[in-house]
Each structure stands twice: as structure tokens, then as C-alpha cells.
Design a protein around this motif. Structure first.
Motif, PDB file in Angstrom:
ATOM      1  N   ASN A   1       0.829  -1.209   0.000  1.00 26.63           N
ATOM      2  CA  ASN A   1       0.000   0.000   0.000  1.00 26.63           C
ATOM      3  C   ASN A   1       0.864   1.261   0.000  1.00 26.63           C
ATOM      4  OD1 ASN A   1      -2.537  -1.011  -0.151  1.00 26.63           O
ATOM      5  ND2 ASN A   1      -2.982  -0.903   2.034  1.00 26.63           N
TER       6      ASN A   1
ATOM      7  N   SER B   1      -9.169  -3.989  -4.268  1.00 26.21           N
ATOM      8  CA  SER B   1     -10.514  -4.420  -3.908  1.00 26.21           C
ATOM      9  C   SER B   1     -10.923  -3.907  -2.536  1.00 26.21           C
ATOM     10  CB  SER B   1     -10.575  -5.939  -3.934  1.00 26.21           C
ATOM     11  OG  SER B   1      -9.413  -6.449  -3.306  1.00 26.21           O
ATOM     12  N   GLY B   2     -10.023  -3.192  -1.870  1.00 26.56           N
ATOM     13  CA  GLY B   2     -10.379  -2.635  -0.559  1.00 26.56           C
ATOM     14  C   GLY B   2     -10.458  -3.674   0.544  1.00 26.56           C
TER      15      GLY B   2
ATOM     16  N   ARG C   1     -12.892   1.667  -0.130  1.00 28.26           N
ATOM     17  CA  ARG C   1     -11.774   2.325  -0.799  1.00 28.26           C
ATOM     18  C   ARG C   1     -12.043   3.819  -0.762  1.00 28.26           C
ATOM     19  NH1 ARG C   1     -10.277   0.410  -6.259  1.00 28.26           N
ATOM     20  NH2 ARG C   1      -8.170   0.647  -5.450  1.00 28.26           N
TER      21      ARG C   1
ATOM     22  N   LEU D   1      -6.509  -3.817   3.942  1.00 27.02           N
ATOM     23  CA  LEU D   1      -6.415  -3.291   5.306  1.00 27.02           C
ATOM     24  C   LEU D   1      -7.368  -4.011   6.247  1.00 27.02           C
ATOM     25  CD1 LEU D   1      -5.949   0.540   4.762  1.00 27.02           C
ATOM     26  CD2 LEU D   1      -4.262  -1.151   5.458  1.00 27.02           C
TER      27      LEU D   1
ATOM     28  N   ASP E   1       4.984   6.374   5.151  1.00 26.41           N
ATOM     29  CA  ASP E   1       5.317   6.795   3.791  1.00 26.41           C
ATOM     30  C   ASP E   1       5.106   8.285   3.631  1.00 26.41           C
ATOM     31  OD1 ASP E   1       2.599   7.465   2.728  1.00 26.41           O
ATOM     32  OD2 ASP E   1       2.215   5.338   3.092  1.00 26.41           O
TER      33      ASP E   1
HETATM   34  P1  ADP Z   1      -6.918  -1.599  -1.785  1.00 30.65           P
HETATM   35  O1  ADP Z   1      -5.516  -1.137  -1.701  1.00 30.65           O
HETATM   36  O2  ADP Z   1      -7.076  -2.920  -2.433  1.00 30.65           O
HETATM   37  O3  ADP Z   1      -7.834  -0.562  -2.342  1.00 30.65           O
HETATM   38  P2  ADP Z   1      -6.788  -1.586   1.103  1.00 30.65           P
HETATM   39  O4  ADP Z   1      -7.737  -2.100   2.096  1.00 30.65           O
HETATM   40  O5  ADP Z   1      -5.403  -2.078   1.160  1.00 30.65           O
HETATM   41  O6  ADP Z   1      -7.438  -1.884  -0.309  1.00 30.65           O
HETATM   42  O7  ADP Z   1      -6.784  -0.013   1.213  1.00 30.65           O
HETATM   43  C1  ADP Z   1      -7.992   0.689   1.243  1.00 30.65           C
HETATM   44  C2  ADP Z   1      -7.789   2.113   0.814  1.00 30.65           C
HETATM   45  O8  ADP Z   1      -7.032   2.809   1.790  1.00 30.65           O
HETATM   46  C3  ADP Z   1      -7.000   2.271  -0.460  1.00 30.65           C
HETATM   47  O9  ADP Z   1      -7.839   2.170  -1.596  1.00 30.65           O
HETATM   48  C4  ADP Z   1      -6.409   3.661  -0.298  1.00 30.65           C
HETATM   49  O10 ADP Z   1      -7.327   4.633  -0.726  1.00 30.65           O
HETATM   50  C5  ADP Z   1      -6.222   3.796   1.205  1.00 30.65           C
HETATM   51  N1  ADP Z   1      -4.821   3.539   1.623  1.00 30.65           N
HETATM   52  C6  ADP Z   1      -4.313   2.405   2.129  1.00 30.65           C
HETATM   53  N2  ADP Z   1      -3.018   2.538   2.416  1.00 30.65           N
HETATM   54  C7  ADP Z   1      -2.670   3.800   2.073  1.00 30.65           C
HETATM   55  C8  ADP Z   1      -1.442   4.575   2.120  1.00 30.65           C
HETATM   56  N3  ADP Z   1      -0.310   4.065   2.599  1.00 30.65           N
HETATM   57  N4  ADP Z   1      -1.491   5.863   1.666  1.00 30.65           N
HETATM   58  C9  ADP Z   1      -2.635   6.392   1.188  1.00 30.65           C
HETATM   59  N5  ADP Z   1      -3.821   5.710   1.125  1.00 30.65           N
HETATM   60  C10 ADP Z   1      -3.837   4.440   1.555  1.00 30.65           C
END
Ligand code: ADP
Length: 858
Positions: free
Chosen positions: A485, A543-544, A531, A547, A512
Motif C-alpha cells: 500500500n 478491492s479494498g 476504498r 487493510l 510513507d
Molecule cells: P486496496 O488497496 O485494495 O484498495 P486496502 O484495504 O489495502 O485496499 O486499502 C484501502 C484504501 O485505503 C486504499 O484504496 C487507499 O485509498 C487507502 N490507503 C491504504 N493505504 C494507504 C497509504 N499508505 N497511503 C494512502 N492511502 C492508503
């Protein structure tokens, strides 16, 4: 009989006063009683009577050893139907309670202590029936020096508290009915309410609780107190139809009127009604409707017996109304609870089905995927080792299939993880792990990708001094998801992975300097499938669930994951796990897992990440795939196609389809597409709609608004099927719209058609322009010739005319130079020229006719 002092000449003046009892005492013929005429009464007796008559508290005097009754006005109501009882012996007046009263009066009369009873429970028959009454009484001796024992009689203060006592009991009943129970059904609630009423038989000698059936045609017995169920007076079912045979209780009346119905003369209706704690059965009962919170809709009825020892008055009636509403409230709660439970059960059932479905389907997907990936890896190895140029495209195609297969497997595995967690079937294996080196290893997998992207990777993961127990597969997923991510959402700056330790916890930080997360999106960031709308990342893919999975996995370690983020500046994810293993389920510490592992290692994460990198080189390698069945391109210069898609594989695939026939430039988003157009105008733009930075629709609008690019044919590519999306695409000015997945032939046919049309349009425009220019030039020359000929006719200056003719001819034939020669004396002579140099002219004039040639260049 004790001796009374001799009568003295005492007048009746002391009996002044105009109350009823003063008058009665005056009029009474006391000579017929053991007290004798009032004129002979002792001073003590007279004083006491005077004091009593002047008092507004109910007072009664029992005088002499026979306890002759004398009382004041306030006492009349206590006597009820027994009034007037003046001059009677107590045992005559209160015969029904004499056994209770006697010792209470005797004691103070014979020199003992005064009597004080706060609640004297007496069953009096003062209104024609045995009535439950309660009194606070004080009986005290009245000293009389004129009698031998020194005590003339006993003065009674009696304060009736019957209403208060009964009211308190009713409050207790209502409180008992309102006690929250864990009972969950309306029937159970009625049973519990009946049990509560059974504890209060004095006020409710019997009670029946009926609930109306869902068909609203019958009421069914759901609880009974003080009465056996299923007898004549307690039938299990009562019809609510008024035309039905006569029912023991008028439930149908109450059902219709929604009001309390009183039922009297029970003894003539039923034989052997229960009596409760009393000697007499109730003669009245009430049918109380139990109202629901919906207008005119009853839950059922309370049939309650009224105590035979109390009058059925308004207080009694409102008590039953309150009891009814208390029971109805409890039923309403139970029904709501029942519905809630049913809903929850239905949801849980759906959830179970979903979980089972997910886990079955994931298993079903995993098997074929794994079977496909194995041979693909083999093939990749084979083609990777080959040195033949021909194997390059094959390798690339297999690589694409393999990479996407892995992606699919990763997704399927995540779904399987979730379904296992939901079903509580996760078999973790917690073991002591050197978290520092393990985490550093995982982070280093990303180093080359991160550095190729021009970012700095900082890894600070020392070995921890205290043992940390983790499930290795789970920790791997936690770390890889967070790093990937960070990489996806960081365009410049740094990614830092650090591991630290507090007294109680190990703490992983993934920081980051990327796009950050808007504050309003932060609270939902760990939700499944959530997302951030409009988030700018290296790829739009996702796919959200990454996390959400991280959070679940961290929680399985009794840990916590948190995020801090500043929009536009970067994000920091922190995972904190308790040290040691005492917080973990001991059966999973050091145990072996029998479950199929869903861990895929770092490779799929890395492959995915690498494909988010700009890939101009890859496309420029010009894949030499051979598309069978497709005609080769027509000869001539290749048309230029600009392809914009954020999915690297899609770019590679479309690039491969088009490269034999066209020059393809592939870019990853709309902004890059605009830059590419500015560098060199393409013949056609193929663009995906969903892209980071500038999407396909915005790109289209920008190109159409600029006159230099407004006519470029644009084909939109979209995963959104459906007529509406197509119409929307065409409305914003696209030339065509292709829905993914599309066939290679369809793509080529459409691209070919639009390129040809555009060329044809361009060529037609150019030809038109050229013919216009030519026409106007010819027109101008013809006009000139016309002028010259006119001048020739009119003028005598031959030399000027010849020169003008020569100019017109040069112009008409687009020549650079020319001359006019006349035959003079057998030889040609130049009479007018343009553009010839002197040596040529001199040479020409020197040659004779036979050699001379008229020359003209151009
Ligand atoms: P995905 O990456 O598959 O969309 P995640 O659950 O990993 O699903 O992340 C959900 C959302 O959180 C991402 O779509 C993004 O918008 C936000 N996100 C996650 N990690 C970061 C990050 N390090 N910096 C900015 N936004 C992030």
C-alpha cells in the motif's frame, strides 16, 4: 362491677356542643346502661367525653368494666353500618373482632401498658360484607380516682389506613409485573406475569392471561394464577367471534369495545370459584384488554378476580387497568425481542450460508488455479531460458497469464481467510519469531521496486529482546499488505519500515511520504471493501480488503493496528502486538495447523507492485506476437495509436494486438496521454475510462476542446457494461466504445475502421485544398493571357508584348525560366527571355538554324 362515686348534683352543661354525637349523648337514656344517668358520671368520664367530642380524630371510649361504647363524630365513618352504637358493649358492637380487641383493651384497663398497633388488620362487617380493613390504633387507660381500680375506662384513637395499605400492595404488584425478565416470548412473559400475580392473592384472587392468535379469531390461555388451567372458568381457547357459543368470559366484548368489561355475580356463573387467601370467593371479575402499541390491536386479555373483601370501586378499576398495561408493555418488549431474534437468526443464517459459500467457492477456485499455475511456471522457466528471439513473445504472454493467475489466487486466498475468520475456524500457529529479521527480509523484497520508482526505502528492524509470538503466514500478510500500500500511494520521498519495542508491546511502523488519506476517510479505512473515492495511486486496481485483512490478522494476535495520515503528506500505519504468549489461545501456541495454507509469499505482491511502475520500455520492446487470421496492414506509413490504461497487463496485451499494424505508444493515465499528444499528435487514441490523475472522460473532454486535437478519433475502453455507459461515452464525444473484455478481432476491426476513416477524411481535406489552390492559379494565368492578347491587338511595341507573353507562359506552366525565339533570315533568334545567363545567350546567337533548339526547363 366497680363502684362509681355517688351521683352529685352535676348539670349537663359540660355536654355542650352541637355535633351529632354530643346531641346523641345528651339524648341517650343512660339510666338503662351500667353507667347510669349522666348526671351521676364521674368528673373523669365527663372530662374525657368533652375532650373526645372536641377532637376531630376518630375516638372511642370504652367505659366501665363492660366497655360501654361512647364515640365522637369522626368515628361514625369507621362504624359504617354499625352506627349508632352508643351505649353498646364492645363485644356486641364489634362481635366479629371481639376476640382480637379484648386483649388489646383489657391490658391497659387492668393497669398494663397502653396498646399501640400501627397496622391492625381487621375483617369488619360494617357495610354488609366481610371487609378487609386496617387501622393504626392507640388504646390508653383513662384514670378515674372515683373508681376503685383508679382506671375508669380505655380511650381508643383509631386511624383507618385501609386504603393506604391496599394501595401499597397494588404498587408492589405493578412493580412485580414490571420486573424485566429475560423471557423471550409473549407466552413466556404471560407465564411469568401470572406467577407474579399468584404472589398477590389478597388483591388478585385469581387471574387468567389470554393471547390473541395470529388469525385474530381466538384467544389462547397463556398463563393462570390462583386457578387451575383448563377448567370451566379457565378454558384453553376462547373464540372472539361474538356469534360463537357463549364463552365463560366476555373476551369477545372486550375485543370489540377495547374497554374493561366487568363480570359480576360470579357464583351464579361458575361453581367453585377459587377463594384465594380469603374465606369467600370473589363475586366480581374484570376482563382487561392488553393493548399493543398499534392502534386497535390487542395482544390479549387479563381476566382478574376482584377481592371479595374490597369494594369494586374506581381505584380497583384503575389498578386493573394499570396491571393490564404493565403486562402489555412486557409482551410488547417480548414480541420486539422475538422479532429482533428472528431477524438476527435469519441474518446469521444468511451469514453462515455466505461463509460456507465463500469457503467452498474459494476451495473450488484454488484447485484449478493451482493446477494452472504449476504448468505455467514450468513454461515460463522454459521460455525464460531459451535464447531464441521467437520465444520472447511467448514468454511475455505466459508471464501475463501467470501473473494474473497469481493475483486471482491471492484474492481467493484472502476471501478464504475472511470466511475462516468469520466461521471461527482459523487455525493459527503462534510461535516465537525473530520479528526483526523476518520483517526486514519481507521489506527487502520490495527494495528494487521501490528504488526503481525513485523512492528511498529505509528499514530499521533490529531483533527484539523479548520474545514475540506470531503466526508467520499472518505476519507476512500484514507486512506485505502495508508495504505494498505504501508503495502504491507514494510517488516521491520515502518509505520507512521500523520495528520497536515498549515494555509490553512490539511495534511495527510503516510510514510513507505519499498521498495521505483524507481525514474524513480515515474512520472507515479498515472496513472491508472500503476504498477512498478519488484516491490517487500508482494503480487504480484494488478491492479494498487489504487493510481489513490486516486488522483481522492483527486482532487474532490480540494486537491493534492504527493509522495517522496527513492528506498530501503521507501516512503512518502502526501495528502493536503484546509481547510473550500469555494473551494467545494456548492451544494454538506452538501447535501444528492442519489447514491448507493461504500464504503465497512475497512474490505476488512484488509482481503486482512491479507492474505499477512506468513500463514504456516494456511496450517499446515491440512484442512480435503473431495474430492468426488477421490481415496484414496495408503498405505505407504506420498509423500512430496512443493507448492509455492504468493496468500494465492491459497495456501490454493491447499493445501486442496492435503493434504489427500500428505504432503504439502506451501510457498509464490521462495526464501522461495529454503529454504524449502534445509531443506528437496520434492518429487515434484508445483510452480506458477509470484511470488515476486524469480519467478517460476528462482526457476526452480536453482533447475535444483543443482545435489541434479535436478531430483525433477516440475509442473508450471500459469495464462498465450496459447501454447507459455506452450512451454516456458517446455523449461526451467518443467515436467508439469498447467493453472489456473485448475480442482481439473486434478491437482491431474498430481501430482499423476509425484510422481509415480519419485518413480518408484527412486526404479528402488535403485534396480539396490543393484543387482549390490549383484552380485559382489557373484562373489567374488565364486572365493574364487574356489581358496580354488584348494588349497585343492594341499595342505596337512588339518587344514589350513578347516579354509579357513570356511571363504569362512561364507562370502558366510553373516554369523557372523561358524564352521566345523567332526565325529571322533562316536562323532562330531569341527575342525575349527570362532566367538565362549571358554565356548561353551568346552561344545561342552564334549557332545556326540546324543546331538551334528551343529550350525550356521546369
Ligand atoms: P486496496 O488497496 O485494495 O484498495 P486496502 O484495504 O489495502 O485496499 O486499502 C484501502 C484504501 O485505503 C486504499 O484504496 C487507499 O485509498 C487507502 N490507503 C491504504 N493505504 C494507504 C497509504 N499508505 N497511503 C494512502 N492511502 C492508503
Amino acid at each position: 362491677m366497680r363502684k362509681t362515686s355517688p351521683p352529685s348534683a352535676v348539670s349537663n352543661d359540660w355536654l355542650a356542643g352541637n355535633g351529632e354525637m354530643a346531641e346523641r349523648i345528651r339524648q341517650f337514656d343512660w339510666s338503662k346502661t351500667p353507667l347510669g344517668p349522666a348526671t351521676g358520671w364521674s368528673a373523669a368520664l365527663r372530662t374525657t367525653i368533652g375532650l373526645m367530642l372536641a377532637n376531630r380524630f376518630p375516638m372511642l371510649l370504652w367505659w366501665g368494666p363492660d366497655y360501654i361504647c361512647i364515640y365522637n363524630d369522626a368515628y361514625i365513618s369507621i362504624l359504617g353500618g354499625k352506627h349508632p352504637a352508643l351505649g353498646l358493649l364492645v363485644r356486641e358492637c364489634w362481635s366479629e373482632i371481639w376476640d382480637i380487641l379484648k386483649p388489646l383493651i383489657d391490658t391497659p384497663f387492668s393497669g398494663g401498658a397502653s396498646t399501640w398497633i400501627e397496622d391492625l388488620d381487621l375483617c369488619m362487617k360494617r357495610s354488609g360484607f366481610n371487609e378487609e380493613t386496617h387501622f393504626t390504633v392507640a388504646y390508653s387507660p383513662v384514670p378515674d380516682p372515683a373508681v376503685s381500680g383508679g382506671i375508669g375506662g380505655v380511650l381508643a384513637h383509631a386511624h383507618e389506613i385501609s386504603q393506604k395499605v391496599v394501595a401499597e400492595r397494588r404498587v408492589a404488584i405493578l412493580r412485580d409485573l414490571g420486573v424485566e425478565t429475560a423471557e423471550s416470548t409473549a407466552e413466556e412473559t404471560c407465564r411469568v406475569a401470572a406467577q407474579a400475580l399468584a404472589r398477590h392473592g389478597r388483591d388478585v384472587p385469581f387471574a387468567l392471561l389470554y393471547l390473541i392468535d395470529p388469525d385474530r379469531r381466538h384467544a389462547r390461555l397463556a398463563g393462570a394464577a390462583g386457578i387451575e388451567q383448563g377448567k370451566t372458568a379457565s378454558p384453553p381457547v376462547v373464540p372472539l367471534d361474538p356469534s360463537a357459543a357463549v364463552a365463560p368470559w366476555p373476551l369477545a366484548d372486550a375485543f370489540r369495545s377495547q374497554q374493561i368489561v366487568e363480570v359480576t355475580d360470579l357464583s351464579s356463573r361458575f361453581i367453585g370459584m377459587p377463594v384465594g387467601p380469603w374465606a369467600e370467593p370473589p363475586h366480581t371479575a374484570v376482563v382487561v384488554p392488553l393493548r399493543s402499541n398499534k392502534a386497535h390491536e390487542l395482544f390479549g386479555f387479563l381476566v382478574g378476580g376482584v377481592s371479595a373483601r374490597l369494594k369494586f370501586d374506581d381505584r380497583n378499576r384503575s389498578f386493573y387497568e394499570l396491571a393490564g398495561s404493565q403486562i402489555a408493555t412486557a409482551i410488547a418488549k417480548a414480541r420486539a425481542y422475538e422479532e429482533e431474534r428472528k431477524r438476527a437468526e435469519a441474518l446469521a443464517e444468511i451469514d453462515r450460508a455466505k461463509t460456507t459459500f465463500f469457503s467452498n467457492v474459494s476451495h473450488e477456485f484454488r484447485t484449478p488455479l493451482t493446477l494452472m499455475l504449476g504448468p505455467l511456471e514450468e513454461l515460463k522457466r522454459e521460455f525464460g531460458l531459451s535464447t531464441s528471439a521467437l520465444s520472447v513473445p511467448h514468454y511475455q504472454q505466459i508471464d501475463l497469464v501467470h501473473r494474473n493467475g497469481l493475483r486471482l489466487l491471492k484474492l481467493v486466498n484472502t476471501l478464504l481467510d475472511f470466511s475462516r475468520m468469520e466461521a471461527g475456524r482459523v487455525q493459527a500457529l503462534y510461535e516465537p519469531v525473530d520479528l526483526g529479521s523476518f520483517t526486514a527480509e519481507l521489506a527487502s523484497v520490495f527494495r528494487s521496486a521501490i528504488e526503481t520508482a525513485g523512492l528511498t526505502l529505509s528499514v530499521d528492524c533490529p531483533s527484539l529482546t523479548a520474545p514475540v509470538y506470531v503466526d508467520r503466514d499472518m505476519w507476512e500478510k500484514i507486512v506485505l499488505n502495508l508495504i505494498s500500500n505504501a508503495f502504491k500511494f507514494t510517488f516521491d520521498g520515502e518509505i520507512e519500515i521500523a520495528l520497536g519495542q515498549t515494555a509490553t508491546h512490539a511495534e511495527l511502523t510503516v510510514r510513507d511520504t505519499g498521498t495521505g488519506i483524507p481525514a474524513d476517510a480515515l474512520p472507515r479505512i479498515f472496513e472491508r471493501f472500503h476504498r477512498v473515492p478519488g484516491a490517487q495511486g500508482r494503480s487504480h486496481e484494488g478491492s479494498g480488503i487489504g487493510l481489513a485483512l490486516v486488522q483481522e490478522l492483527v486482532q487474532l494476535h490480540a494486537g491493534q493496528v492504527t493509522v495517522e495520515s496527513s492528506y498530501g503528506k503521507g501516512s503512518t500505519f502502526r501495528v502493536s502486538l503484546p509481547l510473550g504468549s500469555s494473551h494467545l489461545p494456548q492451544e494454538h501456541v506452538g501447535a501444528k495447523s492442519s489447514q491448507v495454507s493461504t500464504a503465497l509469499g512475497a512474490l505476488p505482491f512484488l509482481e503486482e507492485a512491479l507492474h505499477w511502475l512506468p513500463d514504456a520500455q516494456r511496450i517499446e520492446e515491440r512484442v512480435t506476437g503473431d495474430l492468426q487470421g488477421l490481415p496484414e496492414t496495408s503498405s505505407g506509413k504506420k498509423a500512430r495509436i496512443l493507448l492509455a490504461d492504468d493496468n500494465a497487463d492491459m497495456r501490454a496485451y493491447v499493445g501486442r494486438l496492435l503493434h504489427t499494424r500500428y505504432e503504439v505508444e502506451a501510457v498509464a493515465d490521462g495526464e501522461a496521454a495529454l503529454e504524449a499528444v502534445a509531443r506528437a499528435t496520434p492518429d487515434l487514441v484508445l483510452t480506458d475510462i477509470m484511470m488515476p490523475r486524469l480519467d478517460g472522460i476528462q482526457l476526452l473532454a480536453k482533447l475535444r476542446s483543443d482545435p489541434r486535437t479535436s478531430t483525433i478519433p477516440i475509442i473508450l475502453l471500459s469495464a462498465r457494461a450496459g447501454e447507459e455507459s455506452r450512451v454516456e461515452g458517446m455523449r461526451v464525444g467518443a467515436d467508439d466504445y469498447l467493453i472489456k473484455p473485448f475480442s482481439a478481432l473486434e478491437l482491431l476491426a474498430r481501430v482499423e475502421a476509425h484510422v481509415k476513416m480519419a485518413r480518408f477524411r484527412k486526404e479528402s481535406e488535403r485534396a480539396l485544398k490543393e484543387s482549390k489552390q490549383q484552380l485559382s492559379a489557373e484562373l489567374a494565368a488565364a486572365t493574364r493571357m487574356q489581358q496580354v492578347s488584348t494588349e497585343l491587338v492594341q499595342a505596337g511595341d512588339i518587344s514589350t508584348l513578347l516579354n509579357e507573353m513570356l511571363d504569362a507562359a512561364i507562370e502558366l506552366s510553373h516554369a523557372d525560366m523561358g524564352n521566345i525565339q523567332l526565325l529571322e533570315h533562316g536562323a532562330l533568334k531569341i527575342v525575349a527571355q527570362r532566367g538565362f545567363e549571358m554565356p548561353f545567350l551568346e552561344f545561342f546567337n552564334a549557332v545556326d538554324e540546324g543546331l538551334a533548339v528551343a529550350r525550356q526547363s521546369g
